[in-house]
Design an enzyme around this catalytic site. Sequence first.
Site, PDB file in Angstrom:
ATOM      1  N   HIS A  54      90.786  -1.296 113.072  1.00 50.34           N
ATOM      2  CA  HIS A  54      89.609  -0.541 112.607  1.00 50.34           C
ATOM      3  C   HIS A  54      88.607  -1.530 112.018  1.00 50.34           C
ATOM      4  O   HIS A  54      88.994  -2.421 111.259  1.00 50.34           O
ATOM      5  CB  HIS A  54      90.072   0.450 111.528  1.00 50.34           C
ATOM      6  CG  HIS A  54      89.039   1.433 111.129  1.00 50.34           C
ATOM      7  ND1 HIS A  54      87.986   1.115 110.297  1.00 50.34           N
ATOM      8  CD2 HIS A  54      88.880   2.748 111.447  1.00 50.34           C
ATOM      9  CE1 HIS A  54      87.232   2.192 110.133  1.00 50.34           C
ATOM     10  NE2 HIS A  54      87.751   3.192 110.816  1.00 50.34           N
TER      11      HIS A  54
ATOM     12  N   CYS B  95      84.971   2.395 115.732  1.00 49.13           N
ATOM     13  CA  CYS B  95      84.490   3.322 114.703  1.00 49.13           C
ATOM     14  C   CYS B  95      82.969   3.190 114.637  1.00 49.13           C
ATOM     15  O   CYS B  95      82.433   2.266 114.014  1.00 49.13           O
ATOM     16  CB  CYS B  95      85.111   3.034 113.342  1.00 49.13           C
ATOM     17  SG  CYS B  95      84.471   4.173 112.085  1.00 49.13           S
TER      18      CYS B  95
ATOM     19  N   HIS C  34      86.314   6.558 116.954  1.00 52.49           N
ATOM     20  CA  HIS C  34      85.950   7.368 115.787  1.00 52.49           C
ATOM     21  C   HIS C  34      84.466   7.688 115.894  1.00 52.49           C
ATOM     22  O   HIS C  34      83.648   6.763 115.950  1.00 52.49           O
ATOM     23  CB  HIS C  34      86.130   6.580 114.486  1.00 52.49           C
ATOM     24  CG  HIS C  34      87.552   6.446 114.040  1.00 52.49           C
ATOM     25  ND1 HIS C  34      87.899   5.834 112.860  1.00 52.49           N
ATOM     26  CD2 HIS C  34      88.720   6.862 114.599  1.00 52.49           C
ATOM     27  CE1 HIS C  34      89.209   5.870 112.712  1.00 52.49           C
ATOM     28  NE2 HIS C  34      89.734   6.481 113.754  1.00 52.49           N
TER      29      HIS C  34
HETATM   30  C1  DNO Z   1      88.660   6.321 106.212  1.00 51.09           C
HETATM   31  C2  DNO Z   1      89.279   5.695 107.363  1.00 51.09           C
HETATM   32  C3  DNO Z   1      90.157   4.509 107.047  1.00 51.09           C
HETATM   33  C4  DNO Z   1      90.925   4.099 108.294  1.00 51.09           C
HETATM   34  C5  DNO Z   1      91.785   2.894 108.105  1.00 51.09           C
HETATM   35  C6  DNO Z   1      92.415   2.475 109.406  1.00 51.09           C
HETATM   36  O1  DNO Z   1      88.188   7.409 106.298  1.00 51.09           O
HETATM   37  O2  DNO Z   1      88.346   5.368 108.326  1.00 51.09           O
HETATM   38  O3  DNO Z   1      91.048   4.844 106.041  1.00 51.09           O
HETATM   39  O4  DNO Z   1      91.777   5.122 108.659  1.00 51.09           O
HETATM   40  O5  DNO Z   1      91.052   1.851 107.594  1.00 51.09           O
HETATM   41  O6  DNO Z   1      93.403   1.550 109.146  1.00 51.09           O
END
Ligand code: DNO
Length: 389
Positions: free
Chosen positions: A240, A278, A305
């Site tokens: 991420h 993301c 995402h």
């Molecule tokens: C928050 C998320 C993060 C994500 C982690 C992945 O809303 O985008 O907590 O899940 O960083 O490891």
Amino acid sequence: MEKTWRWFGQKDKIKLNMLRQIGVEGIVSALHDIPNGQVWQLDAIQEYKQYIESHGLRWSVVESLPVSEAIKYGGEDRDSLIENYIQSLENLGKAGINTVCYNFMPVLDWARTDLFYQWEDGASSLYFDKAKFAYFEIHILKREGAENDYKAEILQKVEELKNTMTEEDNNDLIDSIIVKTQGFVNGNIKEGDLNPVEKFNNLLALYHGIDKNQLRENMKYFLEKIMPVCEQWNIQMCVHPDDPPFALLGLPRIVTNEEDIDWFLNAVDNPHNGLTFCAGSLSAGLQNDVPKLAQKYASRTKFVHLRSTNIFENGDFIEATHLSGRGKLIDVIRVFEKENPSLPMRVDHGRLLTDDVDKGYHPGYSFLGRMLALGQIEGVMATIQNELA
Ligand code: DNO
């Protein structure tokens, strides 16, 4: 793309039967009760998977299998922690779960200063206030040299905050930055922990002397060790991006922009080493053109995402509605529907709308706000699929 939803397990206030009704196909989740660093046992994975399947859904993605701090800073016990990680991956592979999201951010999993930033229409969203964050570093954590990381205008605002913030405001800020946004994602500090500031400062101290190159080397070391088990069980690892994608707390950041993404993909050039695209996190960095990055990395993306932000001139950013802002989600969806249409996708974060208020949802993970966003995204996906047919 496959429509997935992040669900936090049976304690989640949002139940699986609610999700089937709104068109969710797959679940994104983790064994949240297992402490960071311990092995996820096969029977626990299978039991969780069966629970999801008994609701007519599938467990599509693990988010996250957390990477322990010692792996990130290269502590003495990193090899045994990597062994545990490999064992968990093998067990996931045996259970047929093949997409694993993680991050390589030191100490903080993600950062926001305001969890209920009020909009004119009465809804609220998450917000990052640069001056408040600077105030937190300088006057609450008292991090040495923190003021050198900020421009004069921000430092001026920090001085103003120093005169207006009450003790209660300070506690709220601590709660937002290092407790409420962290515990539920298996972060370092949980609700009810004593002395969160002290605990947090101790964690920051572990990274003394770790610069960007060292953190990159530690990520490479980790990825090289886990690639064989990923190949054996066909597991797609997808990191991420750092949220937000700029330096914080004097810590190195290594997944913030095109150069960083190129670096880790090339450092371990294996198709099992991939990216969680993301759009929201990337959009919070002025350096990033989000649809362009989607195009470039579509083939190494394993999970998407969908979220968006707007950045203000003073460096603050707000989480935008899903069809507005710098995330340019319509263009991003077009890229993935063309290039990699079988990817799992989840709507990330949502505003707090009407009946969402006071339901005790985790920050960002509202029901109605995310449901509205999913409806919008589904419409965009259907339109684009129709265009492409
Ligand atoms: C928050 C998320 C993060 C994500 C982690 C992945 O809303 O985008 O907590 O899940 O960083 O490891």
